[in-house]
Design an enzyme around this catalytic site. Structure first.
Site, short mmCIF file in Angstrom:
data_model
loop_
_atom_site.label_atom_id
_atom_site.label_comp_id
_atom_site.label_asym_id
_atom_site.label_seq_id
_atom_site.Cartn_x
_atom_site.Cartn_y
_atom_site.Cartn_z
N GLY A 153 44.18 45.32 18.27
CA GLY A 153 44.77 44.60 17.15
C GLY A 153 45.45 43.32 17.56
O GLY A 153 45.53 43.00 18.75
N GLU A 156 39.66 41.65 15.44
CA GLU A 156 40.46 41.98 16.62
C GLU A 156 39.79 43.09 17.44
O GLU A 156 39.75 43.02 18.66
CB GLU A 156 41.87 42.39 16.22
CG GLU A 156 42.76 41.23 15.81
CD GLU A 156 43.17 40.34 16.97
OE1 GLU A 156 43.06 40.75 18.15
OE2 GLU A 156 43.62 39.21 16.70
N GLU A 158 41.81 46.21 29.85
CA GLU A 158 41.02 47.43 29.98
C GLU A 158 40.84 48.03 28.60
O GLU A 158 41.63 47.78 27.69
CB GLU A 158 41.73 48.49 30.85
CG GLU A 158 41.91 48.13 32.30
CD GLU A 158 42.65 49.23 33.03
OE1 GLU A 158 42.09 50.34 33.14
OE2 GLU A 158 43.79 48.98 33.47
#
Length: 145
Positions: A41, A57, A112
């Protein structure tokens, strides 16, 4: 408007992307919450709807295409500096989402990305875990269970 020490709250969107008993997490590559595991997000852009922002996002941070199904939560995320001044202030709108395509890979603000089981959320902020659990409950409600 600056995200750090803003003059007004910023609108942020997030995605609770579930796959069975797993949730999609990213490790934040930038402040706020740099280095922490969180939901995909970020800040809503001018001209996009909340759902479009959550889709963008998620795609930018994880490589996955998602479809928002329902709103999970609306909450304030206010971080203060050592002097007590508001350093970040987001009004966050999180959506329950399902994957519709793409390939999982970290991108943009994520260092990650991974799928985590519900019992593998150590190190995830308490407020984020609460939103994730609410997402699981909402999915069950939507499925009629």
């Amino acid at each position: 408007m600056s995200r750090e020490y803003p003059q007004a709250p910023m609108v942020g969107v997030g995605a609770v992307v579930l796959d069975g008993e797993r949730v999609l997490l990213i490790r934040r590559g930038k402040e706020p919450m740099k280095g922490q595991w969180s939901l995909p997000g970020g800040a809503l852009e001018v001209g996009e709807t909340l759902a479009q922002g959550a889709q963008r996002e998620t795609r930018e941070e994880t490589g996955l295409e998602v479809e928002p199904l329902a709103m999970v939560e609306v909450l304030d995320r206010i971080s203060r500096d050592d002097a007590g001044r508001v350093q970040y202030h987001y009004v966050l709108v999180d959506f329950l989402c399902q994957v519709t395509g793409g390939k999982l890979k970290p991108g943009s603000d994520a260092s990650e990305v991974r799928w985590a089981r519900r019992n593998e959320l150590e190190g995830v902020a308490e407020f984020t875990v609460a939103v994730i659990e609410k997402g699981f409950r909402l999915r069950e409600t939507l499925a009629g269970k």
